[in-house]
Design a protein around this motif. Structure first.
Motif, PDB file in Angstrom:
ATOM      1  N   GLY A  29      -3.300  -3.938  -7.295  1.00  0.00           N
ATOM      2  CA  GLY A  29      -4.187  -2.855  -6.869  1.00  0.00           C
ATOM      3  C   GLY A  29      -3.423  -1.617  -6.457  1.00  0.00           C
ATOM      4  O   GLY A  29      -3.856  -0.486  -6.704  1.00  0.00           O
ATOM      5  N   LEU A  30      -2.284  -1.833  -5.824  1.00  0.00           N
ATOM      6  CA  LEU A  30      -1.411  -0.719  -5.448  1.00  0.00           C
ATOM      7  C   LEU A  30      -0.929   0.024  -6.689  1.00  0.00           C
ATOM      8  O   LEU A  30      -0.963   1.261  -6.747  1.00  0.00           O
ATOM      9  CB  LEU A  30      -0.233  -1.253  -4.643  1.00  0.00           C
ATOM     10  N   MET A  31      -0.470  -0.719  -7.682  1.00  0.00           N
ATOM     11  CA  MET A  31       0.013  -0.097  -8.911  1.00  0.00           C
ATOM     12  C   MET A  31      -1.115   0.630  -9.643  1.00  0.00           C
ATOM     13  O   MET A  31      -0.905   1.715 -10.212  1.00  0.00           O
ATOM     14  CB  MET A  31       0.631  -1.154  -9.817  1.00  0.00           C
ATOM     15  N   LEU A  32      -2.293   0.037  -9.636  1.00  0.00           N
ATOM     16  CA  LEU A  32      -3.453   0.690 -10.255  1.00  0.00           C
ATOM     17  C   LEU A  32      -3.735   2.027  -9.595  1.00  0.00           C
ATOM     18  O   LEU A  32      -3.865   3.065 -10.261  1.00  0.00           O
ATOM     19  CB  LEU A  32      -4.681  -0.218 -10.140  1.00  0.00           C
ATOM     20  N   ASN A  33      -3.822   2.036  -8.275  1.00  0.00           N
ATOM     21  CA  ASN A  33      -4.177   3.270  -7.580  1.00  0.00           C
ATOM     22  C   ASN A  33      -3.067   4.314  -7.640  1.00  0.00           C
ATOM     23  O   ASN A  33      -3.331   5.520  -7.681  1.00  0.00           O
ATOM     24  CB  ASN A  33      -4.553   2.962  -6.131  1.00  0.00           C
ATOM     25  N   TYR A  34      -1.806   3.856  -7.650  1.00  0.00           N
ATOM     26  CA  TYR A  34      -0.719   4.819  -7.801  1.00  0.00           C
ATOM     27  C   TYR A  34      -0.762   5.466  -9.183  1.00  0.00           C
ATOM     28  O   TYR A  34      -0.525   6.672  -9.313  1.00  0.00           O
ATOM     29  CB  TYR A  34       0.633   4.142  -7.586  1.00  0.00           C
TER      30      TYR A  34
ATOM     31  N   SER B 199       2.712  13.392   1.040  1.00  0.00           N
ATOM     32  CA  SER B 199       2.492  12.252   1.938  1.00  0.00           C
ATOM     33  C   SER B 199       1.982  11.045   1.162  1.00  0.00           C
ATOM     34  O   SER B 199       2.445   9.911   1.369  1.00  0.00           O
ATOM     35  CB  SER B 199       1.489  12.627   3.033  1.00  0.00           C
ATOM     36  N   ALA B 200       1.028  11.273   0.260  1.00  0.00           N
ATOM     37  CA  ALA B 200       0.487  10.178  -0.547  1.00  0.00           C
ATOM     38  C   ALA B 200       1.578   9.564  -1.413  1.00  0.00           C
ATOM     39  O   ALA B 200       1.714   8.332  -1.495  1.00  0.00           O
ATOM     40  CB  ALA B 200      -0.670  10.677  -1.408  1.00  0.00           C
ATOM     41  N   ASP B 201       2.352  10.397  -2.063  1.00  0.00           N
ATOM     42  CA  ASP B 201       3.411   9.924  -2.956  1.00  0.00           C
ATOM     43  C   ASP B 201       4.430   9.087  -2.189  1.00  0.00           C
ATOM     44  O   ASP B 201       4.856   8.011  -2.650  1.00  0.00           O
ATOM     45  CB  ASP B 201       4.089  11.134  -3.603  1.00  0.00           C
TER      46      ASP B 201
ATOM     47  N   LYS C  64      -3.805   4.017   3.262  1.00  0.00           N
ATOM     48  CA  LYS C  64      -3.518   5.337   3.827  1.00  0.00           C
ATOM     49  C   LYS C  64      -3.192   6.335   2.721  1.00  0.00           C
ATOM     50  O   LYS C  64      -3.683   7.483   2.731  1.00  0.00           O
ATOM     51  CB  LYS C  64      -2.360   5.218   4.816  1.00  0.00           C
ATOM     52  N   ALA C  65      -2.380   5.909   1.745  1.00  0.00           N
ATOM     53  CA  ALA C  65      -2.061   6.777   0.607  1.00  0.00           C
ATOM     54  C   ALA C  65      -3.311   7.149  -0.173  1.00  0.00           C
ATOM     55  O   ALA C  65      -3.475   8.294  -0.615  1.00  0.00           O
ATOM     56  CB  ALA C  65      -1.055   6.082  -0.314  1.00  0.00           C
ATOM     57  N   ASP C  66      -4.223   6.185  -0.347  1.00  0.00           N
ATOM     58  CA  ASP C  66      -5.467   6.452  -1.061  1.00  0.00           C
ATOM     59  C   ASP C  66      -6.257   7.578  -0.399  1.00  0.00           C
ATOM     60  O   ASP C  66      -6.810   8.450  -1.079  1.00  0.00           O
ATOM     61  CB  ASP C  66      -6.352   5.204  -1.111  1.00  0.00           C
ATOM     62  N   TYR C  67      -6.287   7.580   0.941  1.00  0.00           N
ATOM     63  CA  TYR C  67      -7.096   8.591   1.633  1.00  0.00           C
ATOM     64  C   TYR C  67      -6.411   9.952   1.682  1.00  0.00           C
ATOM     65  O   TYR C  67      -7.089  10.987   1.761  1.00  0.00           O
ATOM     66  CB  TYR C  67      -7.529   8.068   3.011  1.00  0.00           C
ATOM     67  N   PHE C  68      -5.102   9.969   1.598  1.00  0.00           N
ATOM     68  CA  PHE C  68      -4.438  11.245   1.345  1.00  0.00           C
ATOM     69  C   PHE C  68      -4.798  11.731  -0.062  1.00  0.00           C
ATOM     70  O   PHE C  68      -5.003  12.933  -0.278  1.00  0.00           O
ATOM     71  CB  PHE C  68      -2.921  11.096   1.474  1.00  0.00           C
ATOM     72  N   ARG C  69      -4.869  10.811  -1.014  1.00  0.00           N
ATOM     73  CA  ARG C  69      -5.247  11.184  -2.387  1.00  0.00           C
ATOM     74  C   ARG C  69      -6.651  11.776  -2.424  1.00  0.00           C
ATOM     75  O   ARG C  69      -6.889  12.793  -3.103  1.00  0.00           O
ATOM     76  CB  ARG C  69      -5.173   9.950  -3.310  1.00  0.00           C
TER      77      ARG C  69
END
Length: 249
Positions: free
Chosen positions: A174-179, A149-151, A126-131
């Protein structure tokens, strides 16, 4: 949806993937997601892959059209306006797909998720798609709310991941990578992005020798570690585009 029809729809999603008809794939996986049954790991990955590719193609098209639009500034006004209209059309399509993912997760997937792993996966997605929305939205106030919202989602997912997953777990990595990509690309926080990626890399590397990962998880985590390493090197030396999580991972 009974068991046979569910299997049939998933089969259609897999056929769509092979044919690279990702919009068809998204609709098949959206239908499976709306059954009120928690997705298996394989189904969850199919859902992720379908939207990642569908939106990814449009993100690439948006970047190309944005570049073309800029070349027409100061040129014939009609050329500039045509490029602007087409870029806005692509932007609208990106936002529509992103909103579809967010709505599906909020209303169908997250409420029935049976494990913390799934909840972290969906919060990250969900955060990725806000990004992705933040990349294309021009209105400053709208973009500020989307970025916020993404943050918030990335941080909440990381907090849960740190409590239930090893540092070398592919979903946590993967979460840490995308963040870190979010920090670099969207928030322009280069130093924080580098530190986040390095911290994830170093923490996972320490665990690799313990043998706690399955063969498949080890493979996935190794790929993500390389992406983290590549991004840190690139962010430290160039203004290149970072690499985020491969959909297959």
């Amino acid at each position: 949806m009974n068991r046979i029809s569910r299997e049939d729809i998933i089969h259609r999603a897999k056929l769509s993937e092979k044919a690279e008809r990702y919009l068809d794939m998204t609709q098949a996986m959206k239908a499976v997601s709306e059954t009120g049954i928690d997705l298996s790991n394989d189904e969850r990955n199919l859902f992720s892959i379908s939207y990642k590719h569908a939106v990814g193609k449009k993100r690439s098209a948006w970047r190309v059209m944005t570049s073309i639009e800029q070349t027409f500034e100061g040129d014939a006004m009609w050329k500039y306006e045509r490029a602007q209209i087409y870029r806005e059309k692509i932007q609208s399509e990106i936002e529509e797909l992103c909103n579809e993912v967010i709505h599906t997760i909020d209303n169908h997937l997250y409420p029935v998720a049976q494990s913390e792993e799934s909840r972290v996966f969906y919060s990250k997605m969900k955060a990725d798609y806000f990004r992705y929305q933040a990349e294309v939205v021009g209105d400053p106030e709208r973009r500020r709310k989307i970025v916020s919202s993404a943050d918030r989602l990335y941080k909440a997912a990381m907090e849960t991941a740190e409590s239930v997953m090893n540092a070398s777990h592919p979903i946590r990595l993967g979460l840490m990578l995308n963040y870190s990509v979010f920090l670099y690309e969207v928030k322009a926080a280069t130093r924080r992005a580098i530190n986040t990626a390095k911290e994830a890399f170093d923490g996972a590397l320490e665990e690799f020798e313990t043998g706690i990962l399955t063969t498949e998880a080890y493979k996935d985590s190794t790929i993500i570690l390389q992406l983290l390493k590549d991004n840190v090197k690139m962010w430290s030396t160039t203004d290149g585009r970072p690499i985020d999580l491969l959909p297959e991972s």
